[in-house]
Design an enzyme around this catalytic site. Structure first.
Site, PDB file in Angstrom:
ATOM      1  N   CYS A  56      20.174   0.650   5.662  1.00  0.00           N
ATOM      2  CA  CYS A  56      19.179  -0.268   5.855  1.00  0.00           C
ATOM      3  C   CYS A  56      19.244  -1.855   4.972  1.00  0.00           C
ATOM      4  O   CYS A  56      19.224  -1.526   3.591  1.00  0.00           O
ATOM      5  CB  CYS A  56      17.650  -0.101   5.829  1.00  0.00           C
ATOM      6  SG  CYS A  56      16.396  -1.335   6.017  1.00  0.00           S
TER       7      CYS A  56
ATOM      8  N   TRP B  14      12.047   7.391   9.797  1.00  0.00           N
ATOM      9  CA  TRP B  14      12.808   8.118   9.046  1.00  0.00           C
ATOM     10  C   TRP B  14      12.784   9.578   8.541  1.00  0.00           C
ATOM     11  O   TRP B  14      11.638   9.799   8.524  1.00  0.00           O
ATOM     12  CB  TRP B  14      13.385   7.212   7.919  1.00  0.00           C
ATOM     13  CG  TRP B  14      13.403   5.622   8.224  1.00  0.00           C
ATOM     14  CD1 TRP B  14      12.470   4.792   8.596  1.00  0.00           C
ATOM     15  CD2 TRP B  14      14.871   4.963   8.228  1.00  0.00           C
ATOM     16  NE1 TRP B  14      13.431   3.415   8.865  1.00  0.00           N
ATOM     17  CE2 TRP B  14      14.728   3.542   8.794  1.00  0.00           C
ATOM     18  CE3 TRP B  14      15.955   5.437   7.877  1.00  0.00           C
ATOM     19  CZ2 TRP B  14      15.897   2.876   8.748  1.00  0.00           C
ATOM     20  CZ3 TRP B  14      17.093   4.709   8.259  1.00  0.00           C
ATOM     21  CH2 TRP B  14      17.056   3.488   8.428  1.00  0.00           C
TER      22      TRP B  14
ATOM     23  N   THR C  88       8.612   1.951   8.358  1.00  0.00           N
ATOM     24  CA  THR C  88       9.858   1.231   8.016  1.00  0.00           C
ATOM     25  C   THR C  88      10.258   1.655   6.336  1.00  0.00           C
ATOM     26  O   THR C  88       9.346   2.034   5.685  1.00  0.00           O
ATOM     27  CB  THR C  88       9.464  -0.445   8.029  1.00  0.00           C
ATOM     28  OG1 THR C  88       8.402  -0.738   7.056  1.00  0.00           O
ATOM     29  CG2 THR C  88       9.190  -0.737   9.475  1.00  0.00           C
ATOM     30  N   VAL C  89      11.666   1.296   5.979  1.00  0.00           N
ATOM     31  CA  VAL C  89      12.058   1.314   4.875  1.00  0.00           C
ATOM     32  C   VAL C  89      12.328  -0.136   4.477  1.00  0.00           C
ATOM     33  O   VAL C  89      12.825  -0.911   5.443  1.00  0.00           O
ATOM     34  CB  VAL C  89      13.185   2.140   4.527  1.00  0.00           C
ATOM     35  CG1 VAL C  89      12.795   3.691   4.757  1.00  0.00           C
ATOM     36  CG2 VAL C  89      14.318   2.082   5.442  1.00  0.00           C
TER      37      VAL C  89
ATOM     38  N   TYR D 245      19.965 -10.328  13.607  1.00  0.00           N
ATOM     39  CA  TYR D 245      19.269  -9.371  14.443  1.00  0.00           C
ATOM     40  C   TYR D 245      19.063 -10.162  15.896  1.00  0.00           C
ATOM     41  O   TYR D 245      18.942  -9.751  16.803  1.00  0.00           O
ATOM     42  CB  TYR D 245      18.269  -8.849  13.857  1.00  0.00           C
ATOM     43  CG  TYR D 245      18.267  -7.548  12.866  1.00  0.00           C
ATOM     44  CD1 TYR D 245      18.377  -6.467  13.387  1.00  0.00           C
ATOM     45  CD2 TYR D 245      18.737  -7.902  11.768  1.00  0.00           C
ATOM     46  CE1 TYR D 245      18.489  -5.429  12.343  1.00  0.00           C
ATOM     47  CE2 TYR D 245      19.148  -6.969  10.794  1.00  0.00           C
ATOM     48  CZ  TYR D 245      18.956  -5.601  11.086  1.00  0.00           C
ATOM     49  OH  TYR D 245      19.133  -4.531  10.545  1.00  0.00           O
TER      50      TYR D 245
END
Length: 347
Positions: A52, A85, A119-120, A183
């Protein structure tokens, strides 16, 4: 209407422009013993997947500042499902410190009905097992400003106060038009949205290309936070974004200044030694099934060019760390698999 999910819990609706969900857990870890979350060596664990780009920036800053002993790190594998994740690279599929299989468990330990993307990067309070923050924009700034007591000798000043008035607009440009711009291209819901995103992205890259014509790094002779933020997109550009996200006006290697600048950073301790090209490609090409339904991961491109001479030190002088020093080699735990590096492409 069909939704496509990206790596940070955002989505695009068919026919519309990609919109990133920017609502994060905004708690901060502060250098104040009376704070709800005070700075405390060994108390917190950074969860950051190598794949990521948003997490990669926290890994870089942690290395540059020498915070490895103060903040431990857990690394999920490169792929995930809509739930979370997972720690599939660890023995028994569990993070060895938190004891959890999914990062989702740390979010639910804090917010049992957490409604947004898991999220990370995320920082987790080890004693409670609860997530403290996933505000990636603020995390690296706080690592620089709030964790000073734990910085290594010779650590760089990544967010100097006297440069912030110039840095902050540049940080905004890099986020909106480049970091998020790729993105916006890849998850565009219509031809019109894609072409608009494409133009915005390459206009910004042209602006940065011009800026780097006259200076070694974005703010001058030494590295700062803005270099970290741009680097994590540039290092993924030719390997992923050029093809997967249709960002194909030209490759990074076709920008003379940006390509030399990116190689300069890549070869600086703390940058390239955090990059796992195999995990990066696996993540994008396997997870984004709406874009790549076959989940085939491309073999190329040849990555050996990242190790070639860049010439920017001779051209501009200066030093990445100014009067400071580079970080030492990463620990065994923090090291990238040699088969996943640019060196692996050199026969």
């Amino acid at each position: 209407m069909k939704d496509q999910y990206d790596t940070k819990g955002s989505y695009v609706t068919e026919g519309q422009e990609f919109k990133r969900d920017t609502n994060y857990i905004t708690d901060r870890i502060l250098a104040d013993p009376e704070a709800e979350w005070p700075v405390e060596s060994g108390r917190y664990r950074l969860i950051a997947a190598r794949a990521c780009p948003w997490a990669n920036r926290t890994m870089i800053v942690r290395r540059l500042l020498g915070l490895e002993d103060a903040i431990s790190i857990g690394m999920p594998g490169p792929t995930h499902d809509k739930r979370s994740w997972t720690f599939d690279l660890d023995e028994d599929g569990r993070d060895p410190v938190l004891g959890i299989e999914r990062l989702q468990e740390a979010y639910f330990a804090r917010f049992p009905d957490y409604p947004r993307g898991i999220t990370v990067p995320a920082i987790v309070d080890i004693p409670s097992g609860a997530v403290v923050t996933n505000d990636y924009n603020q995390i690296t700034l706080d690592l620089s400003s709030q964790w000073r007591e734990h910085h290594r000798p010779g650590a760089p000043e990544l967010y100097p106060e006297h440069l912030r008035a110039e840095m902050d607009p540049l940080i905004k440009l890099i986020f909106t038009e480049v970091n998020n711009g790729v993105y916006r291209c890849g998850f565009a819901g219509s031809q019109e949205a894609y072409e608009s995103a494409f133009t915005r992205l390459f206009d910004a890259l042209d602006t940065l290309e011009d800026r780097l014509e006259s200076r070694r790094f974005l703010m001058g002779e030494t590295i700062t936070e803005v270099d970290v933020r741009l680097f994590t997109t540039l290092v993924r550009f030719d390997a992923v974004y050029y093809s997967h996200f249709k960002c194909n006006r030209q490759r990074l290697v076709d920008f003379p200044n940006l390509w030399a600048y990116a190689r300069d950073l890549f070869q600086t301790p703390g940058f390239g030694d955090t990059v796992d090209f195999v995990q990066i490609k696996q993540h994008y090409f396997i997870v984004h099934t709406d874009i790549n339904p076959t989940q085939i991961v491309p073999v190329g491109p040849d990555l050996s060019g990242w190790l070639s001479e860049h010439g920017r030190d001779e051209r501009f002088g200066g030093s990445p760390f100014g009067e400071g020093t580079p970080p030492g080699p990463p620990s065994a735990h923090d090291s990238v698999d040699p088969a996943h590096t640019a060196e692996a492409w050199i026969s």
